[in-house]
Scaffold this motif. Structure first.
Motif, short mmCIF file in Angstrom:
data_model
loop_
_atom_site.label_atom_id
_atom_site.label_comp_id
_atom_site.label_asym_id
_atom_site.label_seq_id
_atom_site.Cartn_x
_atom_site.Cartn_y
_atom_site.Cartn_z
N LEU A 24 0.83 -1.21 0.00
CA LEU A 24 0.00 0.00 0.00
C LEU A 24 0.87 1.26 0.00
O LEU A 24 0.63 2.19 -0.77
N ALA A 25 1.88 1.27 0.84
CA ALA A 25 2.75 2.44 0.90
C ALA A 25 3.50 2.63 -0.42
O ALA A 25 3.59 3.75 -0.94
N ALA A 28 0.92 3.65 -3.32
CA ALA A 28 0.42 5.01 -3.16
C ALA A 28 1.53 6.02 -3.40
O ALA A 28 1.31 7.06 -4.01
N HIS A 29 2.74 5.70 -2.95
CA HIS A 29 3.88 6.58 -3.14
C HIS A 29 4.21 6.73 -4.63
O HIS A 29 4.42 7.83 -5.12
N ALA A 30 4.23 5.60 -5.34
CA ALA A 30 4.54 5.64 -6.78
C ALA A 30 3.41 6.28 -7.57
O ALA A 30 3.65 7.02 -8.52
N ALA A 31 2.15 6.01 -7.19
CA ALA A 31 1.01 6.58 -7.91
C ALA A 31 0.97 8.10 -7.79
O ALA A 31 0.50 8.79 -8.69
N PHE A 75 3.23 6.60 6.86
CA PHE A 75 4.09 7.76 7.14
C PHE A 75 5.55 7.34 7.21
O PHE A 75 6.42 7.94 6.57
N LEU A 76 5.84 6.28 8.00
CA LEU A 76 7.23 5.86 8.17
C LEU A 76 7.83 5.31 6.88
O LEU A 76 8.98 5.61 6.55
N LEU A 77 7.06 4.52 6.15
CA LEU A 77 7.58 3.99 4.90
C LEU A 77 7.75 5.10 3.86
O LEU A 77 8.70 5.07 3.08
N HIS A 78 6.86 6.09 3.86
CA HIS A 78 7.02 7.22 2.94
C HIS A 78 8.34 7.94 3.22
O HIS A 78 9.08 8.28 2.30
N GLN A 79 8.64 8.14 4.52
CA GLN A 79 9.91 8.79 4.87
C GLN A 79 11.09 7.92 4.43
O GLN A 79 12.09 8.43 3.92
N GLY A 80 10.97 6.61 4.66
CA GLY A 80 12.04 5.70 4.23
C GLY A 80 12.22 5.70 2.72
O GLY A 80 13.35 5.72 2.22
N LEU A 118 -3.20 12.69 -0.18
CA LEU A 118 -4.56 12.19 -0.36
C LEU A 118 -4.56 10.72 -0.79
O LEU A 118 -5.37 9.93 -0.32
N ALA A 119 -3.62 10.35 -1.67
CA ALA A 119 -3.52 8.96 -2.11
C ALA A 119 -3.21 8.04 -0.94
O ALA A 119 -3.80 6.97 -0.80
#
Length: 195
Positions: A24-25, A28-31, A75-80, A118-119
């Motif tokens: 999911l992370a 959503a991050h790539a999208a 949140f944590l994976l987005h930062q990573g 938002l994603a």
């Protein structure tokens, strides 16, 4: 049925929570236009996520807890992802010293756009609710089967009779064949004639 907090159910629940959080992370991050790190870096981020999931699945996960875990994981994976993708981007970008510094500083100061945020939020809500519903169904099934299984185990259900095993064949001795062999005693016929 074993409780979903132990036995084979617990690793399956931890695997589902880990997979949903990481996939999911990443999606959503790539999208939303973010760069993903290498597969090795993604695997390195998956290991602590799996450890947390194993710790959490030792008890029943409520809907707020699932949503909280997925939100914190996003949140944590987005930062990573941002840090590890920046490191990979900085090591390969630009041919000159200044181009590399400019590319890295732009990537480091990357602020998530409202689309990315938002994603992440929408994906977290939808997937968290689905995962929480699956958790509720699994625990409800365990609760319903728990009183029934000991009763079924105590019943003396008729069992099909076992057929007797055929006797094992006796070991056979090698067969000795009597062959009539003429027995001759004495010297050969030529020798006898000469004497």
């Amino acid at each position: 049925m074993d409780s979903p907090a132990r036995g084979a159910w617990r690793p399956a629940r931890a695997l589902a929570l880990t997979a949903v959080t990481v996939v999911l992370a990443a999606s959503a991050h790539a999208a939303a236009g973010g760069m993903l790190p290498s597969l090795w870096a993604l695997s390195a981020l998956t290991v602590p996520t799996a450890c947390v999931a194993v710790l959490l699945t030792r008890r029943r996960l409520s809907t707020p807890l699932v949503l909280g875990v997925l939100g914190a994981g996003q949140f944590l994976l987005h930062q990573g992802f941002a840090v590890l993708a920046t490191d990979a981007h900085c090591s390969t970008s630009g041919t000159g010293h200044h181009q590399s510094i400019d590319a890295c500083s732009t990537a480091v100061h990357h602020d998530p756009t409202s689309g990315m945020l938002l994603a992440h939020v929408l994906a977290t809500l939808v997937t968290g609710l689905l995962l929480a519903r699956g958790e509720q169904v699994l625990w409800a099934l365990a609760d319903r089967l728990d009183p029934v299984l000991p009763v079924v185990a105590r019943l003396n259900l008729p069992v099909a009779p076992r057929l007797p095993r055929p006797p094992e064949p006796l070991p056979t001795r090698p067969r000795i064949v009597d062959v009539a062999v003429p027995v001759r005693r004495g010297p050969p016929a030529r020798v006898r004639a000469a004497t």
